[in-house]
Motif scaffolding. Structure first.
Motif, mmCIF file in Angstrom:
data_model
loop_
_atom_site.group_PDB
_atom_site.id
_atom_site.type_symbol
_atom_site.label_atom_id
_atom_site.label_comp_id
_atom_site.label_asym_id
_atom_site.label_seq_id
_atom_site.Cartn_x
_atom_site.Cartn_y
_atom_site.Cartn_z
ATOM 1 N N GLU A 275 0.842 -1.185 0.000
ATOM 2 C CA GLU A 275 0.000 0.000 0.000
ATOM 3 C C GLU A 275 0.885 1.245 0.000
ATOM 4 O O GLU A 275 1.941 1.253 0.636
ATOM 5 C CB GLU A 275 -0.887 -0.028 1.254
ATOM 6 N N ASP A 276 0.464 2.288 -0.710
ATOM 7 C CA ASP A 276 1.238 3.520 -0.828
ATOM 8 C C ASP A 276 2.672 3.235 -1.270
ATOM 9 O O ASP A 276 3.641 3.533 -0.575
ATOM 10 C CB ASP A 276 1.256 4.280 0.504
ATOM 11 N N PRO A 277 2.832 2.649 -2.455
ATOM 12 C CA PRO A 277 4.183 2.290 -2.903
ATOM 13 C C PRO A 277 5.128 3.478 -3.019
ATOM 14 O O PRO A 277 6.323 3.336 -2.767
ATOM 15 C CB PRO A 277 3.936 1.623 -4.261
ATOM 16 N N ALA A 278 4.602 4.651 -3.394
ATOM 17 C CA ALA A 278 5.481 5.823 -3.510
ATOM 18 C C ALA A 278 6.100 6.157 -2.161
ATOM 19 O O ALA A 278 7.308 6.420 -2.055
ATOM 20 C CB ALA A 278 4.698 7.012 -4.063
ATOM 21 N N GLY A 279 5.269 6.130 -1.102
ATOM 22 C CA GLY A 279 5.795 6.427 0.229
ATOM 23 C C GLY A 279 6.745 5.364 0.730
ATOM 24 O O GLY A 279 7.783 5.666 1.334
ATOM 25 N N VAL A 280 6.410 4.113 0.483
ATOM 26 C CA VAL A 280 7.279 3.010 0.907
ATOM 27 C C VAL A 280 8.614 3.066 0.179
ATOM 28 O O VAL A 280 9.688 2.947 0.791
ATOM 29 C CB VAL A 280 6.581 1.654 0.677
ATOM 30 N N ASN A 281 8.581 3.265 -1.133
ATOM 31 C CA ASN A 281 9.828 3.287 -1.898
ATOM 32 C C ASN A 281 10.703 4.475 -1.519
ATOM 33 O O ASN A 281 11.932 4.378 -1.534
ATOM 34 C CB ASN A 281 9.527 3.279 -3.394
ATOM 35 N N ALA A 282 10.077 5.596 -1.169
ATOM 36 C CA ALA A 282 10.865 6.739 -0.706
ATOM 37 C C ALA A 282 11.578 6.407 0.604
ATOM 38 O O ALA A 282 12.732 6.808 0.818
ATOM 39 C CB ALA A 282 9.965 7.955 -0.529
ATOM 40 N N LYS A 283 10.908 5.667 1.481
ATOM 41 C CA LYS A 283 11.552 5.222 2.722
ATOM 42 C C LYS A 283 12.718 4.291 2.414
ATOM 43 O O LYS A 283 13.814 4.427 2.988
ATOM 44 C CB LYS A 283 10.530 4.502 3.605
ATOM 45 N N LEU A 284 12.502 3.336 1.521
ATOM 46 C CA LEU A 284 13.567 2.397 1.172
ATOM 47 C C LEU A 284 14.755 3.136 0.575
ATOM 48 O O LEU A 284 15.916 2.793 0.848
ATOM 49 C CB LEU A 284 13.029 1.350 0.193
ATOM 50 N N GLN A 285 14.484 4.134 -0.220
ATOM 51 C CA GLN A 285 15.557 4.952 -0.778
ATOM 52 C C GLN A 285 16.352 5.624 0.339
ATOM 53 O O GLN A 285 17.590 5.634 0.317
ATOM 54 C CB GLN A 285 14.947 6.004 -1.703
ATOM 55 N N THR A 296 4.344 -4.463 -11.200
ATOM 56 C CA THR A 296 3.601 -4.191 -12.429
ATOM 57 C C THR A 296 2.547 -3.104 -12.259
ATOM 58 O O THR A 296 2.163 -2.454 -13.235
ATOM 59 C CB THR A 296 2.906 -5.469 -12.934
ATOM 60 N N ALA A 297 2.076 -2.896 -11.034
ATOM 61 C CA ALA A 297 1.035 -1.901 -10.798
ATOM 62 C C ALA A 297 1.596 -0.494 -10.606
ATOM 63 O O ALA A 297 0.831 0.467 -10.530
ATOM 64 C CB ALA A 297 0.205 -2.295 -9.576
ATOM 65 N N ALA A 298 2.894 -0.357 -10.521
ATOM 66 C CA ALA A 298 3.490 0.949 -10.209
ATOM 67 C C ALA A 298 3.223 1.959 -11.315
ATOM 68 O O ALA A 298 3.262 1.641 -12.503
ATOM 69 C CB ALA A 298 4.991 0.787 -9.999
ATOM 70 N N ASP A 299 2.973 3.189 -10.918
ATOM 71 C CA ASP A 299 2.869 4.312 -11.845
ATOM 72 C C ASP A 299 4.293 4.757 -12.171
ATOM 73 O O ASP A 299 5.000 5.303 -11.317
ATOM 74 C CB ASP A 299 2.078 5.449 -11.200
ATOM 75 N N ARG A 300 4.716 4.515 -13.380
ATOM 76 C CA ARG A 300 6.109 4.773 -13.733
ATOM 77 C C ARG A 300 6.493 6.243 -13.608
ATOM 78 O O ARG A 300 7.530 6.584 -13.013
ATOM 79 C CB ARG A 300 6.382 4.271 -15.154
ATOM 80 N N ALA A 301 5.686 7.106 -14.183
ATOM 81 C CA ALA A 301 6.014 8.528 -14.154
ATOM 82 C C ALA A 301 6.038 9.053 -12.723
ATOM 83 O O ALA A 301 6.935 9.805 -12.339
ATOM 84 C CB ALA A 301 5.019 9.311 -15.002
ATOM 85 N N ALA A 302 5.060 8.646 -11.918
ATOM 86 C CA ALA A 302 5.006 9.100 -10.532
ATOM 87 C C ALA A 302 6.198 8.562 -9.735
ATOM 88 O O ALA A 302 6.764 9.259 -8.892
ATOM 89 C CB ALA A 302 3.691 8.668 -9.887
ATOM 90 N N SER A 303 6.572 7.313 -9.999
ATOM 91 C CA SER A 303 7.713 6.725 -9.291
ATOM 92 C C SER A 303 8.999 7.455 -9.630
ATOM 93 O O SER A 303 9.794 7.784 -8.741
ATOM 94 C CB SER A 303 7.837 5.240 -9.646
ATOM 95 N N ARG A 304 9.206 7.729 -10.900
ATOM 96 C CA ARG A 304 10.411 8.438 -11.298
ATOM 97 C C ARG A 304 10.434 9.839 -10.694
ATOM 98 O O ARG A 304 11.461 10.304 -10.189
ATOM 99 C CB ARG A 304 10.502 8.501 -12.827
ATOM 100 N N LEU A 340 11.135 2.405 -20.917
ATOM 101 C CA LEU A 340 12.400 3.140 -20.967
ATOM 102 C C LEU A 340 12.157 4.642 -21.007
ATOM 103 O O LEU A 340 12.912 5.423 -20.408
ATOM 104 C CB LEU A 340 13.211 2.701 -22.186
ATOM 105 N N GLY A 341 11.105 5.065 -21.705
ATOM 106 C CA GLY A 341 10.811 6.480 -21.776
ATOM 107 C C GLY A 341 10.415 7.063 -20.434
ATOM 108 O O GLY A 341 10.828 8.167 -20.073
ATOM 109 N N ALA A 342 9.628 6.315 -19.672
ATOM 110 C CA ALA A 342 9.153 6.813 -18.386
ATOM 111 C C ALA A 342 10.201 6.717 -17.288
ATOM 112 O O ALA A 342 10.282 7.587 -16.413
ATOM 113 C CB ALA A 342 7.897 6.041 -17.968
ATOM 114 N N LEU A 343 11.001 5.667 -17.319
ATOM 115 C CA LEU A 343 11.937 5.409 -16.222
ATOM 116 C C LEU A 343 13.370 5.783 -16.545
ATOM 117 O O LEU A 343 14.199 5.898 -15.644
ATOM 118 C CB LEU A 343 11.861 3.929 -15.813
ATOM 119 N N GLY A 344 13.678 5.959 -17.847
ATOM 120 C CA GLY A 344 15.016 6.389 -18.245
ATOM 121 C C GLY A 344 15.873 5.238 -18.706
ATOM 122 O O GLY A 344 16.074 4.277 -17.944
#
Length: 389
Positions: A275-285, A296-304, A340-344
């Motif tokens: 749940e809240d992958p953006a918040g979780v991934n920011a913590k992991l970072q 697979t469910a991640a929003d690529r643009a939002a994640s980047r 590749l376009g969304a994530l680089g």
């Protein structure tokens, strides 16, 4: 063909960078000429070689894991067939509970099960004490077949000129505890119900598993693993509050302890379906993980955007696109270009957002791997040309 027994590598050679260090360079933040690619569960059921090897040996999955030579053979099979930039140790997350005498079985058609989970607080506390007493000695005694397999893989890679990055791995502490107390992918409530009913014993076990995983992954590095992948495979069983209490503190401790021991070994992490992958991934970072994996469910643009342009990401192709029915190389290429376009193209380890399930088409897998290299190289070269004007 089963590998012949090989001499273990001298320590200096085992720990030397691989000839193909593309993934390592990117994970460390260095410039790359193309995106590296590998696949979750790339060794195993989808490969004709694997199924033929199982038939020849008469062994099922868990039996193969007991023999370092079998593990090395299966680990190398996808490297022989595909141009992937990394091998990943052929193993299973439940070898760690097995080291604590948690019984694991593989009945036909039901996947891996824990037939006698630890269902009481006292039983879990006893396991925690066993794990915490001397985790390094426990790894050396009960998981030495895994670390021997890592050495065999490195020897075989060099012997066959398949010298590519070797990834070690483990499940994260919550995922390990989840299975230990009887949760499963098909029956999730027992895991979280136990944790809520037995908070003290749960936290003792999570702390013990953290230290045991540190020793286990450190032993893999000592045997020749170049980078380490952490799987929080059952994080999706927890809501955000429970994830912050039961999973995140131990993911943080794991990263800190491994980085203290192995500052130059990249750490990759995958918190699947949370749940809240953006918040979780920011913590992991913030914890110091070098590579953050998107499912697979991640929003690529939002994640980047949320993690920043410099963060190395991993993922997140839908493995359904590798099934012959309803897919094609053209569909794969279009999805790859979008990814590749969304994530680089120069900040992505191309991978899947879930593991291979066993029915994927080998031709499409090969096409994806080759296309990652060709398309990312083209995009990076075009970007560099524009920047140099």
């Amino acid at each position: 063909m089963k590998l012949a027994a090989l001499l273990l590598l001298p320590a200096a050679l085992a720990l030397a960078p691989p000839k193909n260090d593309l993934l390592l360079r990117l994970a460390r933040g260095e410039a790359v000429e193309e995106a590296p690619v590998w696949l979750f569960r790339q060794a195993g059921r989808h490969m004709a070689e694997y199924n033929a090897y199982k038939e020849k040996t008469g062994k099922h999955f868990l039996q193969l894991l007991d023999d370092p030579l079998d593990v090395a053979e299966v680990t190398l099979q996808p490297l022989r067939r595909y141009g992937v930039d990394a091998a990943i140790l052929f193993s299973d997350i439940l070898v760690v509970p097995q080291a604590l005498d948690v019984r694991v079985e593989m009945p036909g058609g039901k996947g891996i099960v824990v037939p006698e989970p630890l269902t009481t607080g006292p039983a879990l506390l006893e396991a925690a004490k066993k794990a915490a007493a001397d985790p390094a000695a426990l790894v050396a005694k009960r998981l030495n077949h895994v670390t021997r397999a890592v050495s065999e893989i490195r020897s075989a890679q060099l012997a066959e000129d398949l010298d590519r990055t070797l990834l070690g791995f483990s499940a994260a502490p919550w995922t390990l505890l989840f299975y230990t107390v009887g949760g499963s992918s098909r029956n999730q409530p027992p895991g979280i119900d136990f944790a809520r009913a037995n908070p003290d014993e749960t936290h003792a076990m999570l702390e013990a598993y953290t230290d045991l995983v540190v020793e286990y992954m450190s032993a893999q590095v000592a045997a020749g693993a170049h980078a380490l992948q952490v799987f929080e495979a059952m994080g999706m069983t927890l809501g955000r509050h429970d994830f912050e209490v039961l999973a995140l503190p131990h993911l943080e401790s794991l990263a800190q302890k491994l980085k203290a021991r192995h500052p130059d070994v990249p750490l990759l992490v995958f918190a699947r379906g949370v749940e809240d992958p953006a918040g979780v991934n920011a913590k992991l970072q913030s914890f110091g993980y070098d590579v953050i994996t998107l499912d697979t469910a991640a929003d690529r643009a939002a994640s980047r955007s949320s993690l920043g342009a410099g963060q190395v990401l991993q993922g997140n192709l839908d493995p359904k696109l590798l099934l012959a029915d309803g897919s094609s190389e053209a569909k794969l290429h279009d999805e790859l270009e979008a990814m590749l376009g969304a994530l680089g193209p120069d900040k992505l380890i191309a991978n899947l957002g879930e593991g291979l399930m066993g029915k994927e088409d080998q031709g499409l897998v090969n096409a994806f791997v080759d296309d990652v290299h060709a398309t990312s190289r083209k995009l990076i070269a075009e970007r560099n040309a524009v920047a140099s004007r």
